[in-house]
Design a protein around this motif. Structure first.
Motif, PDB file in Angstrom:
ATOM      1  N   THR A 256      17.777  10.743   3.450  1.00 49.14           N
ATOM      2  CA  THR A 256      18.029   9.301   3.543  1.00 49.14           C
ATOM      3  C   THR A 256      16.873   8.598   4.235  1.00 49.14           C
ATOM      4  N   TRP A 257      16.404   9.197   5.340  1.00 43.56           N
ATOM      5  CA  TRP A 257      15.295   8.572   6.061  1.00 43.56           C
ATOM      6  C   TRP A 257      14.009   8.602   5.254  1.00 43.56           C
ATOM      7  N   LEU A 258      13.747   9.703   4.543  1.00 43.59           N
ATOM      8  CA  LEU A 258      12.537   9.788   3.718  1.00 43.59           C
ATOM      9  C   LEU A 258      12.536   8.719   2.631  1.00 43.59           C
ATOM     10  N   ALA A 259      13.717   8.408   2.106  1.00 48.43           N
ATOM     11  CA  ALA A 259      13.791   7.352   1.094  1.00 48.43           C
ATOM     12  C   ALA A 259      13.432   5.993   1.685  1.00 48.43           C
ATOM     13  N   ARG A 260      13.707   5.794   2.965  1.00 43.88           N
ATOM     14  CA  ARG A 260      13.388   4.530   3.638  1.00 43.88           C
ATOM     15  C   ARG A 260      11.934   4.469   4.103  1.00 43.88           C
ATOM     16  N   LEU A 261      11.316   5.628   4.268  1.00 48.11           N
ATOM     17  CA  LEU A 261      10.027   5.691   4.935  1.00 48.11           C
ATOM     18  C   LEU A 261       8.933   4.842   4.286  1.00 48.11           C
ATOM     19  N   PRO A 262       8.752   4.856   2.963  1.00 46.61           N
ATOM     20  CA  PRO A 262       7.695   4.004   2.383  1.00 46.61           C
ATOM     21  C   PRO A 262       7.858   2.537   2.751  1.00 46.61           C
ATOM     22  N   GLY A 263       9.104   2.046   2.759  1.00 44.48           N
ATOM     23  CA  GLY A 263       9.334   0.662   3.147  1.00 44.48           C
ATOM     24  C   GLY A 263       9.022   0.420   4.613  1.00 44.48           C
ATOM     25  N   LEU A 264       9.343   1.391   5.478  1.00 46.64           N
ATOM     26  CA  LEU A 264       9.025   1.257   6.901  1.00 46.64           C
ATOM     27  C   LEU A 264       7.516   1.224   7.124  1.00 46.64           C
ATOM     28  N   ILE A 265       6.795   2.045   6.360  1.00 46.55           N
ATOM     29  CA  ILE A 265       5.331   2.034   6.473  1.00 46.55           C
ATOM     30  C   ILE A 265       4.772   0.673   6.088  1.00 46.55           C
ATOM     31  N   ASP A 266       5.200   0.168   4.933  1.00 46.07           N
ATOM     32  CA  ASP A 266       4.690  -1.127   4.468  1.00 46.07           C
ATOM     33  C   ASP A 266       5.030  -2.242   5.452  1.00 46.07           C
ATOM     34  N   THR A 267       6.260  -2.214   5.982  1.00 49.13           N
ATOM     35  CA  THR A 267       6.666  -3.240   6.947  1.00 49.13           C
ATOM     36  C   THR A 267       5.800  -3.185   8.196  1.00 49.13           C
ATOM     37  N   SER A 268       5.523  -1.968   8.671  1.00 46.05           N
ATOM     38  CA  SER A 268       4.718  -1.816   9.880  1.00 46.05           C
ATOM     39  C   SER A 268       3.280  -2.251   9.654  1.00 46.05           C
ATOM     40  N   LEU A 269       2.712  -1.894   8.523  1.00 44.50           N
ATOM     41  CA  LEU A 269       1.350  -2.319   8.211  1.00 44.50           C
ATOM     42  C   LEU A 269       1.256  -3.839   8.187  1.00 44.50           C
ATOM     43  N   GLY A 270       2.249  -4.466   7.583  1.00 42.21           N
ATOM     44  CA  GLY A 270       2.241  -5.924   7.526  1.00 42.21           C
ATOM     45  C   GLY A 270       2.489  -6.570   8.877  1.00 42.21           C
ATOM     46  N   ARG A 271       3.402  -6.016   9.657  1.00 39.57           N
ATOM     47  CA  ARG A 271       3.759  -6.593  10.957  1.00 39.57           C
ATOM     48  C   ARG A 271       2.540  -6.684  11.869  1.00 39.57           C
ATOM     49  N   TRP A 272       1.733  -5.613  11.881  1.00 41.69           N
ATOM     50  CA  TRP A 272       0.601  -5.567  12.807  1.00 41.69           C
ATOM     51  C   TRP A 272      -0.746  -5.789  12.108  1.00 41.69           C
ATOM     52  N   ARG A 273      -0.684  -6.209  10.853  1.00 45.35           N
ATOM     53  CA  ARG A 273      -1.882  -6.511  10.057  1.00 45.35           C
ATOM     54  C   ARG A 273      -2.852  -5.325  10.045  1.00 45.35           C
ATOM     55  N   LEU A 274      -2.310  -4.197   9.646  1.00 42.93           N
ATOM     56  CA  LEU A 274      -3.059  -2.951   9.607  1.00 42.93           C
ATOM     57  C   LEU A 274      -3.415  -2.595   8.170  1.00 42.93           C
ATOM     58  N   ARG A 275      -4.425  -1.727   8.029  1.00 40.62           N
ATOM     59  CA  ARG A 275      -4.692  -1.117   6.738  1.00 40.62           C
ATOM     60  C   ARG A 275      -4.974   0.359   6.963  1.00 40.62           C
ATOM     61  N   GLN A 276      -4.577   1.164   6.023  1.00 41.00           N
ATOM     62  CA  GLN A 276      -4.782   2.598   6.160  1.00 41.00           C
ATOM     63  C   GLN A 276      -6.275   2.899   6.191  1.00 41.00           C
ATOM     64  N   ASP A 277      -6.671   3.786   7.098  1.00 34.64           N
ATOM     65  CA  ASP A 277      -8.063   4.212   7.196  1.00 34.64           C
ATOM     66  C   ASP A 277      -8.327   5.247   6.100  1.00 34.64           C
ATOM     67  N   PRO A 278      -9.134   4.912   5.087  1.00 33.63           N
ATOM     68  CA  PRO A 278      -9.330   5.837   3.964  1.00 33.63           C
ATOM     69  C   PRO A 278     -10.143   7.079   4.322  1.00 33.63           C
TER      70      PRO A 278
ATOM     71  N   MET B 159       0.854  -1.193   0.000  1.00 35.13           N
ATOM     72  CA  MET B 159       0.000   0.000   0.000  1.00 35.13           C
ATOM     73  C   MET B 159       0.886   1.237   0.000  1.00 35.13           C
ATOM     74  N   THR B 160       0.518   2.229  -0.820  1.00 30.23           N
ATOM     75  CA  THR B 160       1.292   3.453  -0.900  1.00 30.23           C
ATOM     76  C   THR B 160       0.609   4.547  -0.106  1.00 30.23           C
ATOM     77  N   VAL B 161       1.308   5.071   0.887  1.00 33.74           N
ATOM     78  CA  VAL B 161       0.819   6.195   1.679  1.00 33.74           C
ATOM     79  C   VAL B 161       1.481   7.452   1.138  1.00 33.74           C
ATOM     80  N   GLU B 162       0.671   8.398   0.702  1.00 27.09           N
ATOM     81  CA  GLU B 162       1.220   9.620   0.138  1.00 27.09           C
ATOM     82  C   GLU B 162       1.824  10.489   1.238  1.00 27.09           C
ATOM     83  N   LEU B 163       3.075  10.876   1.058  1.00 23.92           N
ATOM     84  CA  LEU B 163       3.750  11.708   2.047  1.00 23.92           C
ATOM     85  C   LEU B 163       3.400  13.170   1.818  1.00 23.92           C
TER      86      LEU B 163
END
Length: 328
Positions: free
Chosen positions: A40-62, A1-5
């Motif tokens: 550098t951190w912003l480049a990592r951020l999309p991957g951190l978001i996806d990892t966190s969503l998967g780790r805790w079985r979350l989905r973005q609230d639309p 899932m892509t979260v727009e920054l």
């Protein structure tokens, strides 16, 4: 899932540079306080978001907007059974290292409830509060009393993982000495205020008792949100030290600065804020004044050292608050 920054968030964080802890020291608890540059951190951020969503079985609230602060992105999420939450991912820096530990210590009493954490990724799963309701609006009396009440509710014994205030003050002593000895500094910050601060630090260090409580050092009007059930104000975004609760009063003075400037008498307005916070928290007014002076001197010297866009305004504000505290 892509979260727009958000663009404002990206522009803010992209300016951050790699750094170490205060005055080149290690971070709280002895950990290395190195932080990556913002890009550098912003480049990592999309991957951190996806990892966190998967780790805790979350989905973005639309139905809820993504929120952000100066160092963290907060994504409204839905948990596996549809319960609301907030996924917070912060740019790594020493002040944020301890947030998960502080929230665990408070267990939701007076602070946002921590549901899960992955410190290595700077990821926190938090309860959903009412992000549209804080203390940046409303009568000064009510908001200051709410801050003071929260100071009391958050009171806990100091923790070995939280940096001691006494060490912070010893570093400040060194910075004050350097500024006092610099003839050019007199054009940037009044020397008499530096001398007064040096005397206050010496007195406080001799008195002791500075490191006994766990203190949210950034408790101000924008760092308090409404918990709808059972209906109460709670603190967010803790920056903690093993300190003295009087050290936590100053942010209530320098925030909502437009309201302070609009008051008929700036000094009286700030002293009223101090009295209201101290009264609700059960704190000693004189000790809070002394510690507030030191925090404002600390802020001003930090701004002069960093030389950012708002340095002039920050120094002017610091001088104004210090003079008000000296009137008390």
């Amino acid at each position: 899932m892509t979260v727009e920054l958000p663009g404002v968030f990206v522009r803010t964080v992209s300016r951050y540079v790699p750094d170490h802890g205060p005055d080149g020291q290690d971070g709280a608890g002895g950990r290395t306080a190195y932080r990556p540059d913002g890009e550098t951190w912003l480049a990592r951020l999309p991957g951190l978001i996806d990892t966190s969503l998967g780790r805790w079985r979350l989905r973005q609230d639309p139905d809820q907007p993504v929120r952000w602060g100066s160092t963290a992105l907060v994504v409204p999420v839905l948990r596996p059974h549809g319960d609301p939450g907030m996924l917070k991912l912060g740019w790594p820096h020493p002040e944020s290292d301890l947030e998960h530990l502080a929230l665990r210590a408070w267990r939701g009493r007076g602070a946002v409830r921590l549901l899960a954490a992955e410190p290595a990724d700077g990821a926190l799963l938090l309860e959903r509060l009412d992000a549209t309701r804080d203390l940046t609006v409303g009568p000064v009396a009510g908001t200051c009393e709410a801050l003071g009440t929260l100071l009391g509710r958050l009171d806990r014994p100091g923790a070995p993982w939280a940096a001691p205030l006494s060490d912070h003050l010893r570093r400040l002593t060194g910075r004050i000495a350097v500024a006092t000895a610099d003839p050019a500094a007199a054009h940037q910050f009044p020397r008499r205020l530096l001398l007064h601060a040096a005397s206050l630090v010496e007195d406080l260090l001799q008195d002791g008792g500075l490191d006994e409580r766990l203190v949210h050092t950034d408790l101000h009007q924008a760092n308090v949100l409404w918990r709808t059930d059972p209906g109460e104000w709670v603190a967010i975004d803790p920056k903690v030290e093993s300190a003295d609760p009087h050290w936590a009063v100053a942010p209530a003075l320098w925030n909502r600065w437009g309201d302070a400037l609009a008051a008929p008498d700036l000094g009286s307005h700030l002293l009223l804020r101090l009295d209201l916070v101290c009264g609700a928290a059960g704190l000693d007014r004189d000790r809070a004044r002394a510690m507030s002076v030191l925090r404002l001197v600390d802020n001003a010297l930090g701004a002069l050292r960093e030389r950012h866009e708002g340095t002039g305004d920050e120094v002017t504000r610091a001088v104004a608050v210090i003079k008000a505290m000296q009137r008390g």
